[in-house]
Design an enzyme around this catalytic site. Structure first.
Site, PDB file in Angstrom:
ATOM      1  CD  GLU A  49      -2.572   1.424   2.625  1.00  0.00           C
ATOM      2  OE1 GLU A  49      -2.813   0.404   3.300  1.00  0.00           O
ATOM      3  OE2 GLU A  49      -2.992   2.560   2.928  1.00  0.00           O
ATOM      4  NE  ARG A  53      -1.073   8.054   5.135  1.00  0.00           N
ATOM      5  CZ  ARG A  53      -1.146   7.183   6.114  1.00  0.00           C
ATOM      6  NH1 ARG A  53      -0.279   7.222   7.105  1.00  0.00           N
ATOM      7  NH2 ARG A  53      -2.079   6.270   6.107  1.00  0.00           N
ATOM      8  CB  THR A  77      -3.763   8.143   2.199  1.00  0.00           C
ATOM      9  OG1 THR A  77      -2.910   7.346   3.015  1.00  0.00           O
ATOM     10  CG2 THR A  77      -4.183   9.351   3.021  1.00  0.00           C
ATOM     11  CE  LYS A 137      -6.465   1.912   6.287  1.00  0.00           C
ATOM     12  NZ  LYS A 137      -5.143   2.031   5.701  1.00  0.00           N
TER      13      LYS A 137
HETATM   14  C1  3PG Z   1      -2.720   3.370   8.000  1.00  0.00           C
HETATM   15  O1  3PG Z   1      -2.891   4.305   7.253  1.00  0.00           O
HETATM   16  O2  3PG Z   1      -3.151   2.249   7.757  1.00  0.00           O
HETATM   17  C2  3PG Z   1      -2.017   3.628   9.278  1.00  0.00           C
HETATM   18  O3  3PG Z   1      -1.431   4.869   9.314  1.00  0.00           O
HETATM   19  C3  3PG Z   1      -1.024   2.599   9.621  1.00  0.00           C
HETATM   20  O4  3PG Z   1      -0.921   2.679  10.982  1.00  0.00           O
HETATM   21  P1  3PG Z   1       0.431   2.304  11.733  1.00  0.00           P
HETATM   22  O5  3PG Z   1       1.431   3.351  11.350  1.00  0.00           O
HETATM   23  O6  3PG Z   1       0.043   2.347  13.191  1.00  0.00           O
HETATM   24  O7  3PG Z   1       0.845   0.943  11.278  1.00  0.00           O
END
Ligand code: 3PG
Length: 213
Positions: A49, A53, A77, A137
Site C-alpha cells: 500500500e 501522503r 490514503t 479496512k
Molecule cells: C494506515 O494508514 O493504515 C495507518 O497509518 C497505519 O498505521 P500504523 O502506522 O500504526 O501501522
C-alpha cells in the site's frame, strides 16, 4: 451485489488472503521507492500500500509498477474520487481509504478498481455494505477498540471481512490474523521511515520475512 462488485470483491479477497500482511508505505524520496519495494518482495511481501501522503507518492507508485513487476501495488490514503481515478489511471491493482465519504463510495461503486473503504463504527460499516463493499479496512484498529471492538462488529455483520490497520506491529499481527473475519492486516511496521531514510534494505527484507513466516 452487482456482477462487477462481486468480481471486485473476489479479486480483493484473493489478494488479501494471499498477502496476509500489507505494508503501509510512506515515501518521502522517490528514489527510495524501487529499492524499498524490491526489499519487501525479497522478504516475501508482494502486496504493497503506497499512501498518498507525500508529494512523491504517485511517482513512487508509478516507478514500482514499472520496475518491480513482482509487486502488487495498491494506493492508500485515497480521500477523493479524483484520488481513486488517479490510482486506476496509473495502474494500481486496488485502492484503500482510511474512511469513506458518500462521494468516494459512489465513485468506487462506479469504478472497476477494487476498493477498500475504511470503517471504525457500525454505521460506517453499514454504509460500506449498502454499496457492496464487504471488505473494509478497520481503522484505526488498535485505537478504535482493538480486537474486542472487531469481534463486537462481527456479531451483527457476519458477512463483513476486515483488513485492520493502525497500531498493528510484529507483536500483535498474529493475534489479529487469528480472528476469523480478518483476511489481512496492514501497518507501517514493515517499513520504518528511519530505515527507508538510511537505506537499510536488508533490515526491511528481514522484517518482511519475519512477518510472513
Ligand atoms: C494506515 O494508514 O493504515 C495507518 O497509518 C497505519 O498505521 P500504523 O502506522 O500504526 O501501522
Amino acid at each position: 451485489m452487482t456482477a462487477s462488485s462481486s468480481a471486485r470483491h473476489d479479486t480483493l479477497l484473493q489478494l488479501f488472503q494471499a498477502a496476509k500482511v500489507i505494508p503501509v508505505i510512506t515515501i518521502e524520496r522517490v528514489e527510495d521507492a524501487v529499492p524499498l519495494a524490491r526489499a519487501l518482495v525479497a522478504g516475501g511481501v508482494r502486496t504493497l500500500e503506497i499512501t498518498l501522503r507525500t508529494a512523491p507518492a504517485v511517482d513512487a507508485a508509478k516507478a514500482i509498477i514499472a520496475q518491480v513487476p513482482e509487486a502488487i501495488v495498491g494506493i492508500g490514503t485515497v480521500l477523493t474520487a479524483a484520488d481513486l481515478a488517479q490510482s486506476r489511471a496509473i495502474g494500481a491493482k486496488f485502492a484503500l481509504s482510511p474512511g469513506a465519504t458518500p462521494d468516494l463510495l459512489d465513485a468506487a461503486f462506479n469504478s472497476d478498481l477494487p476498493f477498500v473503504p475504511g470503517i471504525a463504527t457500525a454505521s460506517e460499516l453499514m454504509a460500506a455494505l449498502a454499496r457492496g463493499f464487504s471488505i473494509t479496512k478497520f481503522f484505526p484498529a488498535q485505537q478504535a477498540g482493538g480486537i474486542s471492538a472487531l469481534r463486537a462488529l462481527g456479531g451483527p455483520f457476519p458477512q463483513a471481512r476486515f483488513c485492520p490497520t493502525g497500531g498493528i506491529g510484529a507483536a500483535n499481527a498474529a493475534e489479529w490474523l487469528a480472528e476469523p473475519n480478518v483476511i489481512a492486516v496492514g501497518g507501517s511496521w514493515l517499513c520504518p521511515l528511519a530505515d527507508i531514510k538510511a537505506g537499510n534494505w536488508d533490515k526491511i527484507t528481514a522484517l518482511a520475512q519475519a512477518a510472513t513466516k
